[in-house]
Design an enzyme around this catalytic site. Structure first.
Site, PDB file in Angstrom:
ATOM      1  N   HIS A  40      -3.048  -2.905  -5.333  1.00 62.97           N
ATOM      2  CA  HIS A  40      -3.254  -2.364  -4.163  1.00 62.97           C
ATOM      3  C   HIS A  40      -4.801  -2.634  -3.824  1.00 62.97           C
ATOM      4  O   HIS A  40      -5.746  -1.582  -4.118  1.00 62.97           O
ATOM      5  CB  HIS A  40      -2.659  -1.175  -3.934  1.00 62.97           C
ATOM      6  CG  HIS A  40      -3.056  -0.588  -2.298  1.00 62.97           C
ATOM      7  ND1 HIS A  40      -3.450   0.975  -2.183  1.00 62.97           N
ATOM      8  CD2 HIS A  40      -3.306  -1.265  -1.289  1.00 62.97           C
ATOM      9  CE1 HIS A  40      -3.599   1.040  -1.022  1.00 62.97           C
ATOM     10  NE2 HIS A  40      -3.390  -0.057  -0.438  1.00 62.97           N
ATOM     11  N   SER A  71       0.816  -1.051  -0.117  1.00 66.93           N
ATOM     12  CA  SER A  71      -0.190  -0.031   0.045  1.00 66.93           C
ATOM     13  C   SER A  71       0.828   1.304   0.155  1.00 66.93           C
ATOM     14  O   SER A  71       0.260   2.336   0.017  1.00 66.93           O
ATOM     15  CB  SER A  71      -1.063  -0.001   1.247  1.00 66.93           C
ATOM     16  OG  SER A  71      -0.195  -0.562   2.465  1.00 66.93           O
ATOM     17  N   GLU A 105      -6.028   0.111  -6.707  1.00 64.93           N
ATOM     18  CA  GLU A 105      -4.868   1.002  -7.330  1.00 64.93           C
ATOM     19  C   GLU A 105      -4.233   0.095  -8.017  1.00 64.93           C
ATOM     20  O   GLU A 105      -3.449  -1.066  -7.421  1.00 64.93           O
ATOM     21  CB  GLU A 105      -4.271   1.733  -6.170  1.00 64.93           C
ATOM     22  CG  GLU A 105      -5.118   2.893  -5.762  1.00 64.93           C
ATOM     23  CD  GLU A 105      -4.187   3.756  -4.704  1.00 64.93           C
ATOM     24  OE1 GLU A 105      -3.494   3.107  -3.724  1.00 64.93           O
ATOM     25  OE2 GLU A 105      -4.459   5.000  -4.614  1.00 64.93           O
ATOM     26  N   ASN A 131      -3.434   6.797  -0.316  1.00 62.91           N
ATOM     27  CA  ASN A 131      -2.820   7.015   0.938  1.00 62.91           C
ATOM     28  C   ASN A 131      -1.956   8.234   1.144  1.00 62.91           C
ATOM     29  O   ASN A 131      -1.736   8.717   2.149  1.00 62.91           O
ATOM     30  CB  ASN A 131      -2.057   5.423   1.169  1.00 62.91           C
ATOM     31  CG  ASN A 131      -2.992   4.495   1.797  1.00 62.91           C
ATOM     32  OD1 ASN A 131      -4.087   4.856   2.114  1.00 62.91           O
ATOM     33  ND2 ASN A 131      -2.526   3.208   1.686  1.00 62.91           N
TER      34      ASN A 131
END
Ligand code: T1G
Length: 677
Positions: A429, A408, A441, A479
């Protein structure tokens, strides 16, 4: 330009056919052709009945959303539908695929409806922040009653042909491969029926209790949205004894209010953004795909198990690898438990549980991945561990297989470099819980091959994920934008805000939870250095006292045994202790407006930087990430769309007010009155 509509004579039945790929959307040309076709049938004395059908994959899938916001070309859809219904000869709708929105409304304007068993009909306008604006809210309750009308219009999910038949929305089921012939025969059968059944002439059985009950049981689901309430109000109007004409006038007024509103613009933006995200600008749409017949997943923990379920549920066999037998057994046990829980809710058949589990091959040996077409690792988030693992996979997995990391944050290029096949390495991800969250992702490494990207994007659609391509950077898109939000949220605690105040602002904004509720859910100890003597932040102080979040019944909040949160006096002490120790100024009153400026504006700024660095293809991709990965309220269209509605100059001023370095592209767009692209 030739019309997308043609008419064909089958003896005394005129068949009106729409051929307007990709989904026979009811754009101006289709509406004009429909109107002309029906007029032709009405005027021709040798015609006793008409059929309306569509070529291609589906019956009309709705109004043409690309026309919204532009000057409407005549005839409007309601006019066409009213003309169909007023015809003095039977008009039969022949339905296949998905008769949605305006498509459903055209069908309801017809006197009869026949559908293939695999067809679905529905009014998903509410998912675009709208309502059926061509009579759907008035005709559905007249045919199928208030309850089903509320479900269909305010929730927007389509129903099967058989359920529609039971409700009277469909009169007959056709053979899966004989729709046109069966529809023509049906038209002949009803050709002399009089009076013709017209939905607008039926009455609605009032059901005020059903309306109130529906409002109550869906209050949480509809929180923050405008459209569901408008749909309910229209159905309620239909059931109020009002005339069809008054109901239509009410529906039209409510429709226009929604159409002019920000929420519908936001939801329509996301509709197209999600589809645009599936396209990679420099990867041709016809790039040959690598066949993915077998998937390997390394790690049977929460992520590995959830990832495996996505493929098993799509009928793709999975070999799942763990290091220890007990971990492997635990992991496969959780997968079975999840499937059984879904079956218990009636969402899948019991035999689907066994089919999925039968396609799962647990093993302790990486060698068993040799014949997999795609291997996804979901092991401990540590670069050394991942590099060593990819080095091993390089010697085991067959040539041409795709090697994916579920990391991640970490640098996918660095992971790829630990293999002799960096072109086959990609990031995938998933978001936890991986079998539930829709976002994927797809992290594109420097050397990731185009066919690998095309394959993974197509596979994402197959496992019902919404995929967005991200470039390699810390945290990729989602993130990376989360980081400044969390940093500012922690600073606000030092300055006088409480966790519950910050979270309340975010929940009121429409997020499913705020930054601190999210930390407690994910785990306050995620990424903690695990040294309880080393306390350099409020988070360290909490973690040192094993306040790791919901899992220890204490984090930024205290939790009872049912995980109900309450503000924690201990946390307030910890914050105060930390504030004093660090010599921070005395706590001050912090407004909700400042919390928005300090936690949401930096996300927009980070998004602008991501675009500047080319780590996302387009601003709308960033919006898709936040809608599907973090629950950003779809009626606000995602952070970048929302920034436009807030006003970029206001965002820039807010960022500067709080000393944030504003991204050049954001400043320029604000100055030029443009938007982030
Ligand atoms: N208008 C314009 N384009 C549309 C469209 C529409 N209604 N529906 C799909 N497309 C495009 C889509 O952008 C994509 O384009 C391509 O078709 C394939 O779509 C008055 C006001 C029908 C279930 O909300 O749910 O009627 O990317 O990738 O997965 O009351 O499309 O290829 O260039 O989604 O097979 C109500 C929306 C409108 C249905 C097919 N109708 N569409 O799914 O293909 S409002 C809807 C869908 C209305 C009236 C009101 C799905 C689908 P491109 P796709 P799919």
């Amino acid at each position: 330009m030739t019309s997308p509509i043609r008419t064909e004579r089958h003896g005394d039945v005129l068949v009106i056919v729409s051929d307007s790929p990709p989904v026979n959307a009811l754009g101006a040309a289709v509406r004009q052709g429909l109107e002309a076709g029906v007029k032709e049938g009405v005027a021709d004395a040798s015609i006793t009945a008409m059929v309306i059908r569509c070529d291609g994959r589906t019956f009309f899938a709705g109004a043409d959303i690309t026309e919204f916001g532009k000057p409407m070309q005549e005839p409007g859809l309601p006019t066409v539908i009213d003309m169909i219904e007023a015809a003095d000869k039977p008009v039969v709708a022949a339905i296949h695929g998905t008769a949605l929105g305006g498509g459903c409304e055209v069908a309801l304007g017809c006197h009869y409806r026949i559908a293939v068993p695999s067809a679905k009909i529905g009014t998903p306008e509410v998912k675009l922040g709208l309502l059926p604006g061509a009579g759907g809210t008035q005709r559905i309750p007249r045919i199928a009653g208030v309850k089903l009308a509320l479900e269909m219009t305010a929730k927007g999910d389509p129903i099967s042909a058989s359920r529609a038949k039971d409700a009277g929305l469909i009169d007959r089921l056709a053979g899966e491969d004989s729709l046109e012939a069966d529809a023509i025969a049906f038209a002949r059968e009803v050709a002399s029926n009089r009076p013709l059944p017209r939905a607008s002439e039926k009455n609605v059985t009032p059901d005020p209790e059903a309306v109130e009950a529906f409002r109550k049981e869906n209050a949480r689901r509809f929180r923050g949205f405008d459209a569901p309430a408008a749909n309910i109000a229209c159905v309620e109007k239909a059931a109020s004894g009002a005339s069809f004409a008054d109901g239509i006038a009410f529906e039209r007024a409510e429709f226009m209010k929604l159409m002019m509103g920000v929420q519908s613009a936001a939801q329509r933006h996301i509709f197209f953004a999600e589809r645009q995200a599936a396209k990679i600008d420099d990867v041709p749409a016809d790039t040959p795909l690598r066949p993915i017949k077998k998937v390997g997943v390394i790690g049977a923990g929460t992520m590995g198990g959830g990832i495996s379920m996505n493929f098993l549920s799509a009928g793709i066999p999975v070999t799942i690898v763990e290091m220890q037998q007990d971990a492997l057994d635990r992991g496969t046990g959780v997968i079975r438990k999840n499937y059984e829980a879904t079956a218990a809710k009636g969402r899948i058949k019991p035999e689907a549980v066994e089919a999925a589990m039968g396609a799962l091959t647990p093993t302790l040996s990486l060698d068993d991945l040799a014949d997999c077409d795609l291997v996804i690792e979901a092991v401990y988030e540590n670069m050394d561990v991942k590099k060593e693992l990819f080095g091993k996979l390089d010697t085991i997995v067959k040539k041409g297989a795709i090697l994916a990391s579920n990391t991640s944050y970490l640098n996918v290029d660095e992971i790829a470099a630990s293999t002799g096949r960096p072109e086959d390495v990609v990031g995938m991800h998933f978001f936890s819980p991986a079998n539930v969250m829709k976002l994927l992702e797809v992290v594109r490494g420097e050397k990731t091959a185009k066919d690998v990207l095309a394959t993974v994007m197509a596979l994402a659609k197959k496992i019902r994920k919404v995929a967005v391509v991200a470039g390699v950077c810390h945290g990729f898109i989602g993130n990376r934008m989360l980081a400044p939000r969390q940093i500012e949220a922690m600073k606000l605690l030092m300055e006088g805000a409480t966790p519950e105040q910050v979270d309340k602002v975010h929940v009121a904004f429409g997020m499913p939870m705020g930054p601190f509720q999210m930390s407690d859910l994910a785990g306050v100890d995620i990424g903690w250095h695990r040294d309880p003597t080393r306390i350099e932040s409020i988070r360290d102080a909490l973690a040192a006292e094993k306040r790791w979040g919901q899992k220890t019944q204490a984090g930024f909040y205290d939790y009872d045994e049912r995980r109900n949160p309450s503000p924690s006096p201990r946390v307030a002490e910890i914050i105060e202790e930390f504030r004093q120790k660090s010599g921070a100024p005395a706590p001050r009153e912090i407004s909700d407006e400042e919390i928005v400026e300090r936690t949401l504006y930096p996300m927009v700024n980070e998004g602008a930087l991501i675009l500047e660095e080319g780590k996302a293809q387009r601003a709308s991709d960033i919006d898709v990430v936040w809608i599907y990965g973090y629950g950003w309220p779809v009626y606000r269209g995602g952070p970048m769309f929302w920034a436009g509605t807030e006003g970029l100059p206001k965002i820039v001023a807010g960022l500067e007010k709080h000393g944030c370095a504003v991204a050049r592209s954001l400043k320029d767009a604000a100055a030029s009155g443009g938007r982030l692209k």
